[in-house]
Design a protein around this motif. Structure first.
Motif, PDB file in Angstrom:
ATOM      1  N   ILE A  28       6.551  -7.961   5.958  1.00 31.43           N
ATOM      2  CA  ILE A  28       5.555  -8.613   6.808  1.00 31.43           C
ATOM      3  C   ILE A  28       5.262  -9.986   6.233  1.00 31.43           C
ATOM      4  O   ILE A  28       4.914 -10.113   5.057  1.00 31.43           O
ATOM      5  N   ARG A  29       5.391 -10.998   7.044  1.00 31.79           N
ATOM      6  CA  ARG A  29       5.122 -12.379   6.638  1.00 31.79           C
ATOM      7  C   ARG A  29       3.766 -12.816   7.184  1.00 31.79           C
ATOM      8  O   ARG A  29       3.567 -12.851   8.397  1.00 31.79           O
ATOM      9  N   VAL A  30       2.847 -13.100   6.290  1.00 28.67           N
ATOM     10  CA  VAL A  30       1.517 -13.576   6.660  1.00 28.67           C
ATOM     11  C   VAL A  30       1.065 -14.600   5.618  1.00 28.67           C
ATOM     12  O   VAL A  30       1.618 -14.664   4.531  1.00 28.67           O
ATOM     13  N   GLU A  31       0.063 -15.368   5.969  1.00 31.07           N
ATOM     14  CA  GLU A  31      -0.490 -16.353   5.036  1.00 31.07           C
ATOM     15  C   GLU A  31      -1.511 -15.734   4.088  1.00 31.07           C
ATOM     16  O   GLU A  31      -1.653 -16.144   2.951  1.00 31.07           O
ATOM     17  N   ALA A  32      -2.256 -14.757   4.584  1.00 31.41           N
ATOM     18  CA  ALA A  32      -3.294 -14.078   3.804  1.00 31.41           C
ATOM     19  C   ALA A  32      -3.350 -12.630   4.278  1.00 31.41           C
ATOM     20  O   ALA A  32      -2.758 -12.276   5.295  1.00 31.41           O
ATOM     21  N   VAL A  33      -4.075 -11.828   3.534  1.00 33.18           N
ATOM     22  CA  VAL A  33      -4.133 -10.397   3.836  1.00 33.18           C
ATOM     23  C   VAL A  33      -5.590  -9.961   3.992  1.00 33.18           C
ATOM     24  O   VAL A  33      -6.169  -9.351   3.104  1.00 33.18           O
ATOM     25  N   PRO A  34      -6.188 -10.258   5.145  1.00 29.25           N
ATOM     26  CA  PRO A  34      -7.569  -9.815   5.365  1.00 29.25           C
ATOM     27  C   PRO A  34      -7.618  -8.300   5.584  1.00 29.25           C
ATOM     28  O   PRO A  34      -6.622  -7.673   5.973  1.00 29.25           O
ATOM     29  N   LEU A  35      -8.775  -7.743   5.345  1.00 32.47           N
ATOM     30  CA  LEU A  35      -8.971  -6.300   5.515  1.00 32.47           C
ATOM     31  C   LEU A  35      -8.560  -5.845   6.912  1.00 32.47           C
ATOM     32  O   LEU A  35      -7.945  -4.790   7.069  1.00 32.47           O
ATOM     33  N   GLU A  36      -8.854  -6.638   7.919  1.00 33.78           N
ATOM     34  CA  GLU A  36      -8.539  -6.262   9.295  1.00 33.78           C
ATOM     35  C   GLU A  36      -7.032  -6.056   9.493  1.00 33.78           C
ATOM     36  O   GLU A  36      -6.608  -5.174  10.230  1.00 33.78           O
ATOM     37  N   LEU A  37      -6.214  -6.887   8.840  1.00 33.02           N
ATOM     38  CA  LEU A  37      -4.760  -6.729   8.943  1.00 33.02           C
ATOM     39  C   LEU A  37      -4.327  -5.421   8.308  1.00 33.02           C
ATOM     40  O   LEU A  37      -3.517  -4.674   8.879  1.00 33.02           O
ATOM     41  N   LEU A  38      -4.857  -5.118   7.120  1.00 31.09           N
ATOM     42  CA  LEU A  38      -4.500  -3.861   6.459  1.00 31.09           C
ATOM     43  C   LEU A  38      -4.909  -2.665   7.319  1.00 31.09           C
ATOM     44  O   LEU A  38      -4.156  -1.693   7.446  1.00 31.09           O
ATOM     45  N   GLN A  39      -6.096  -2.740   7.924  1.00 37.98           N
ATOM     46  CA  GLN A  39      -6.547  -1.649   8.788  1.00 37.98           C
ATOM     47  C   GLN A  39      -5.614  -1.485   9.985  1.00 37.98           C
ATOM     48  O   GLN A  39      -5.292  -0.363  10.380  1.00 37.98           O
ATOM     49  N   GLU A  40      -5.163  -2.578  10.542  1.00 36.97           N
ATOM     50  CA  GLU A  40      -4.229  -2.525  11.663  1.00 36.97           C
ATOM     51  C   GLU A  40      -2.904  -1.880  11.229  1.00 36.97           C
ATOM     52  O   GLU A  40      -2.343  -1.047  11.939  1.00 36.97           O
ATOM     53  N   LEU A  41      -2.416  -2.253  10.063  1.00 37.70           N
ATOM     54  CA  LEU A  41      -1.130  -1.748   9.591  1.00 37.70           C
ATOM     55  C   LEU A  41      -1.162  -0.263   9.258  1.00 37.70           C
ATOM     56  O   LEU A  41      -0.184   0.449   9.503  1.00 37.70           O
ATOM     57  N   VAL A  42      -2.268   0.219   8.685  1.00 37.64           N
ATOM     58  CA  VAL A  42      -2.338   1.655   8.337  1.00 37.64           C
ATOM     59  C   VAL A  42      -2.966   2.481   9.447  1.00 37.64           C
ATOM     60  O   VAL A  42      -2.995   3.704   9.382  1.00 37.64           O
ATOM     61  N   GLY A  43      -3.496   1.827  10.463  1.00 31.43           N
ATOM     62  CA  GLY A  43      -4.047   2.548  11.611  1.00 31.43           C
ATOM     63  C   GLY A  43      -5.426   3.132  11.386  1.00 31.43           C
ATOM     64  O   GLY A  43      -5.766   4.166  11.959  1.00 31.43           O
ATOM     65  N   GLY A  44      -6.242   2.478  10.568  1.00 35.53           N
ATOM     66  CA  GLY A  44      -7.597   2.982  10.336  1.00 35.53           C
ATOM     67  C   GLY A  44      -8.182   2.428   9.054  1.00 35.53           C
ATOM     68  O   GLY A  44      -7.763   1.386   8.559  1.00 35.53           O
ATOM     69  N   TYR A  45      -9.158   3.162   8.509  1.00 43.11           N
ATOM     70  CA  TYR A  45      -9.792   2.738   7.264  1.00 43.11           C
ATOM     71  C   TYR A  45      -8.774   2.715   6.133  1.00 43.11           C
ATOM     72  O   TYR A  45      -7.913   3.576   6.031  1.00 43.11           O
ATOM     73  N   VAL A  46      -8.926   1.728   5.259  1.00 37.29           N
ATOM     74  CA  VAL A  46      -7.987   1.516   4.156  1.00 37.29           C
ATOM     75  C   VAL A  46      -8.482   2.216   2.901  1.00 37.29           C
ATOM     76  O   VAL A  46      -9.668   2.156   2.568  1.00 37.29           O
ATOM     77  N   GLU A  47      -7.561   2.876   2.214  1.00 39.55           N
ATOM     78  CA  GLU A  47      -7.851   3.482   0.915  1.00 39.55           C
ATOM     79  C   GLU A  47      -6.801   3.024  -0.074  1.00 39.55           C
ATOM     80  O   GLU A  47      -5.604   3.102   0.191  1.00 39.55           O
ATOM     81  N   ARG A  48      -7.270   2.533  -1.230  1.00 41.72           N
ATOM     82  CA  ARG A  48      -6.349   2.170  -2.311  1.00 41.72           C
ATOM     83  C   ARG A  48      -5.912   3.449  -3.011  1.00 41.72           C
ATOM     84  O   ARG A  48      -6.736   4.269  -3.400  1.00 41.72           O
ATOM     85  N   VAL A  49      -4.612   3.585  -3.182  1.00 38.86           N
ATOM     86  CA  VAL A  49      -4.073   4.731  -3.916  1.00 38.86           C
ATOM     87  C   VAL A  49      -4.122   4.370  -5.400  1.00 38.86           C
ATOM     88  O   VAL A  49      -3.568   3.340  -5.802  1.00 38.86           O
ATOM     89  N   PRO A  50      -4.791   5.177  -6.215  1.00 41.25           N
ATOM     90  CA  PRO A  50      -4.876   4.838  -7.642  1.00 41.25           C
ATOM     91  C   PRO A  50      -3.501   4.934  -8.310  1.00 41.25           C
ATOM     92  O   PRO A  50      -2.824   5.950  -8.193  1.00 41.25           O
ATOM     93  N   LEU A  51      -3.117   3.854  -8.966  1.00 38.13           N
ATOM     94  CA  LEU A  51      -1.847   3.811  -9.690  1.00 38.13           C
ATOM     95  C   LEU A  51      -2.147   3.432 -11.138  1.00 38.13           C
ATOM     96  O   LEU A  51      -3.196   2.853 -11.425  1.00 38.13           O
ATOM     97  N   PRO A  52      -1.234   3.736 -12.057  1.00 37.51           N
ATOM     98  CA  PRO A  52      -1.463   3.373 -13.462  1.00 37.51           C
ATOM     99  C   PRO A  52      -1.692   1.866 -13.615  1.00 37.51           C
ATOM    100  O   PRO A  52      -1.169   1.060 -12.838  1.00 37.51           O
ATOM    101  N   GLU A  53      -2.464   1.489 -14.624  1.00 34.42           N
ATOM    102  CA  GLU A  53      -2.815   0.086 -14.831  1.00 34.42           C
ATOM    103  C   GLU A  53      -1.613  -0.813 -15.075  1.00 34.42           C
ATOM    104  O   GLU A  53      -1.647  -1.992 -14.755  1.00 34.42           O
ATOM    105  N   ASP A  54      -0.531  -0.274 -15.630  1.00 32.16           N
ATOM    106  CA  ASP A  54       0.630  -1.102 -15.931  1.00 32.16           C
ATOM    107  C   ASP A  54       1.559  -1.288 -14.730  1.00 32.16           C
ATOM    108  O   ASP A  54       2.576  -1.962 -14.833  1.00 32.16           O
ATOM    109  N   VAL A  55       1.214  -0.728 -13.596  1.00 30.47           N
ATOM    110  CA  VAL A  55       2.018  -0.883 -12.381  1.00 30.47           C
ATOM    111  C   VAL A  55       1.587  -2.187 -11.700  1.00 30.47           C
ATOM    112  O   VAL A  55       0.429  -2.339 -11.326  1.00 30.47           O
ATOM    113  N   PRO A  56       2.534  -3.145 -11.519  1.00 36.63           N
ATOM    114  CA  PRO A  56       2.168  -4.469 -10.994  1.00 36.63           C
ATOM    115  C   PRO A  56       2.120  -4.541  -9.467  1.00 36.63           C
ATOM    116  O   PRO A  56       2.398  -5.580  -8.879  1.00 36.63           O
ATOM    117  N   ILE A  57       1.777  -3.452  -8.843  1.00 35.75           N
ATOM    118  CA  ILE A  57       1.750  -3.404  -7.386  1.00 35.75           C
ATOM    119  C   ILE A  57       0.628  -2.465  -6.964  1.00 35.75           C
ATOM    120  O   ILE A  57       0.235  -1.592  -7.735  1.00 35.75           O
TER     121      ILE A  57
END
Length: 127
Positions: A28-57
Motif C-alpha cells: 500500500i502506497r500512502v503518504e501517512a498512516v492515519p488511524l482511519e486508514l488502518l481501520q479501513e484496512l482491517v475492517g474495524g477497530y485497530v489492535e496492536r499485536v504485541p511483538l518482542p521489543e527487538d522486532v523492528p516491525i
C-alpha cells in the motif's frame, strides 16, 4: 481516496505498508498512516499485536476479528508464532487482515523502513 492496493510483484514495500489477509497480499502506497486508514484496512477497530521489543516491525489487526468470526490469517498467525519462537505444536491464530508497519504512534513515521522490510523478508523466505 484512490485504491492504494497494488500487487506485490516486483514492488519494494519500503516507504509503504503491507496488508496480508487470508487470500491477499498487497503493498500500500500512502503518504501517512492515519488511524482511519488502518481501520479501513482491517475492517474495524485497530489492535496492536504485541511483538518482542527487538522486532523492528509492528502488526495491527481487527480488534474484534475473533468475535466477528473473520477468517484465520495463516501468514499473520505464523508470523506471530515465529517472532516469539513458539513451538509449532502451539496453535496461535490471528483473525482477519493484518497490516505491517513501523511505528503506530506516529502516522508520518509508520511507513516501512529498510530494516523492517528485511525482517519481514526473512520471515517470508522461511514460509
Amino acid at each position: 481516496m484512490t485504491d492504494p492496493l497494488e500487487e506485490p510483484s516486483g514492488l519494494d514495500p519500503v516507504g509503504g505498508l503491507v496488508l496480508v489477509s487470508a487470500n491477499q497480499f498487497a503493498v500500500i502506497r500512502v503518504e501517512a498512516v492515519p488511524l482511519e486508514l488502518l481501520q479501513e484496512l482491517v475492517g474495524g477497530y485497530v489492535e496492536r499485536v504485541p511483538l518482542p521489543e527487538d522486532v523492528p516491525i509492528e502488526m495491527v489487526v481487527n480488534e474484534e476479528g475473533l468475535i466477528r468470526k473473520l477468517p484465520i490469517n495463516p501468514v499473520a498467525s505464523h508470523f506471530y508464532q515465529w517472532c516469539y519462537e513458539f513451538p509449532t505444536n502451539i496453535k496461535l491464530e490471528i483473525y482477519g487482515p493484518a497490516v505491517f508497519l513501523t511505528n503506530l504512534e506516529d502516522e508520518h513515521e509508520a511507513l516501512l523502513t529498510e530494516e523492517s522490510v528485511r525482517f519481514l523478508g526473512t520471515f517470508l523466505e522461511k514460509e
